[in-house]
Design a protein around this motif. Sequence first.
Motif, PDB file in Angstrom:
ATOM      1  N   SER A  56     -10.056   3.621  -1.639  1.00 58.23           N
ATOM      2  CA  SER A  56      -8.914   3.284  -0.814  1.00 58.23           C
ATOM      3  C   SER A  56      -9.643   2.681   0.693  1.00 58.23           C
ATOM      4  O   SER A  56      -9.259   2.012   1.185  1.00 58.23           O
TER       5      SER A  56
ATOM      6  N   MET B 209       0.582  -1.321   0.002  1.00 60.55           N
ATOM      7  CA  MET B 209       0.088   0.051  -0.178  1.00 60.55           C
ATOM      8  C   MET B 209       0.932   1.289  -0.001  1.00 60.55           C
ATOM      9  O   MET B 209       0.403   2.228  -0.251  1.00 60.55           O
ATOM     10  N   TYR B 210       2.256   0.947   0.584  1.00 62.60           N
ATOM     11  CA  TYR B 210       2.896   2.482   0.713  1.00 62.60           C
ATOM     12  C   TYR B 210       4.156   2.456  -0.499  1.00 62.60           C
ATOM     13  O   TYR B 210       4.106   3.060  -1.450  1.00 62.60           O
TER      14      TYR B 210
ATOM     15  N   SER C 210      -4.508   1.468  -3.480  1.00 68.03           N
ATOM     16  CA  SER C 210      -3.331   2.238  -3.104  1.00 68.03           C
ATOM     17  C   SER C 210      -3.034   3.277  -4.330  1.00 68.03           C
ATOM     18  O   SER C 210      -2.522   4.421  -4.100  1.00 68.03           O
TER      19      SER C 210
END
Length: 261
Positions: free
Chosen positions: A126, A84-85, A160
């Motif tokens: 999201s 997700m990051y 994401s």
Amino acid sequence: MIDWRHWHNEPYLVGGLVLLGWLWALAAGPLRSRLAPGEPYPRRHAWCLYSSLVLFYLAVGSPLDQIGERFLFSAHMFQHQLLMYPVPVLFLCGVPAWMADRVLDHRPLRLPLRLALTPLGGGIISTLVISVWHAPLLYEWALQNKLVHVGEHLCFFAASLAFWWPLISPSRAFPATGYGAQMLYLLAIEIAMTPLFAYITFTPDILYPTYEYAPRIVTDFSPADDQLLAGVMMKLVSIAVSLIAFGVAFYHWQKKQRDPV
């Protein structure tokens, strides 16, 4: 117990990543003169794109996947946070504007993309995707069914991308939002995700039977401790990432205010 030699080499995983890398290389190399005449080879973008693909594989293909799937909720949470990051950030930074617009800027796609790639659209997508997949029934289903688990990971990655798009869009046709709006967007996302963080962290129940009855690979680390750690990780990492993104947006916002020309 854990088999540290257990790496996933399924054709759909390795083949999918290789296909993405090959398509990018084809567009940036032999086809570049036709798609974007005069554009230099995007070397910096190449580093970001291929780093994203490698990190995606390490997240879902390494023994981390086995640990998260069979033993520790906190390891699974760490795996999801990679998806997700850093992975979507590197992926978006790896796509030049001319390449993004050649793929996205087509008439049938414009309306749905303009809805999905705005702060409102990205925030709703999201928040809903992440929250719904953490419902005990769906989350446990993904742990028991490999194809569903793959779908869950792809959903997290796609959601994401929608989350990060208003902040670091690579597209001129669907650009990032203004810096002031970015700060409000990040604050709103943190507020919207708080119920999920609180639900995982403070519930007295063990939410997912897989982790409640999993063999303990860490001594004196109960399923309740594991779930608490996962919830704390979810919140703290989210806050840390949002603060960094907020700081970057604030820096550019105040710079623009000071020097509007």
